[in-house]
Scaffold this active site. Sequence first.
Site, short mmCIF file in Angstrom:
data_model
loop_
_atom_site.label_atom_id
_atom_site.label_comp_id
_atom_site.label_asym_id
_atom_site.label_seq_id
_atom_site.Cartn_x
_atom_site.Cartn_y
_atom_site.Cartn_z
CE1 TYR A 165 8.23 18.00 -19.49
CE2 TYR A 165 7.40 19.01 -21.65
CZ TYR A 165 7.99 19.16 -20.08
OH TYR A 165 8.51 19.61 -20.06
CB ALA A 166 4.38 9.96 -22.40
CG ASN A 167 7.34 10.89 -17.77
OD1 ASN A 167 8.11 10.13 -18.71
ND2 ASN A 167 7.62 11.96 -18.60
CG HIS B 192 -1.95 1.32 1.06
ND1 HIS B 192 -2.40 1.32 2.37
CD2 HIS B 192 -2.73 1.98 0.14
CE1 HIS B 192 -3.31 2.46 2.03
NE2 HIS B 192 -3.67 1.97 0.41
CG HIS C 57 9.47 17.11 -16.37
ND1 HIS C 57 8.54 16.05 -16.95
CD2 HIS C 57 10.55 16.76 -17.33
CE1 HIS C 57 9.19 15.06 -16.88
NE2 HIS C 57 10.54 16.04 -17.36
CG ASP D 285 8.73 9.90 -21.86
OD1 ASP D 285 10.10 10.03 -21.60
OD2 ASP D 285 9.17 10.91 -22.15
#
Length: 139
Positions: free
Chosen positions: A128-130, A20, A106, A28
């Site tokens: 920014y595909a994170n 948990h 970021h 990316d």
Amino acid sequence: MKKSTLINSELSYVVATLGHTDELTICDAGLPIPDHVKRIDLALTHGVPSFLETVRVILSESQIEGVIIANEFAEVNPAHYQALIKELEMEMEVTGKAITVTSITHEAFKARTHQSRAVVRTGECTPYANVIFQAGVVF
């Protein structure tokens, strides 16, 4: 042979051992990965596997209660951002559990990856595909 969706042994092990609030980053191809954090490199070539394919598999295999993304994601990469939000909404509908989305800069996102149990590098080549997933509980 494992029958469920996730067949990558390293990733399957990490997902199975998340407790948990433990964190797992999906990134990316360009996000820097801290040396001390486990790297699971799925990148094969540009775009393979994609960020969203990887997100879908992780959501199918684990209970997520929180998501951390960079503020810049929605602004610079709105298509992928909206697709991620849609996946999260579908997951909430299926599980009946809320998923909290938190946006940070970021730079703060990169610093936060130091807390991850693992960072999963995809072949995604869009900015920014994170995402950082925070594990929830199924009960």
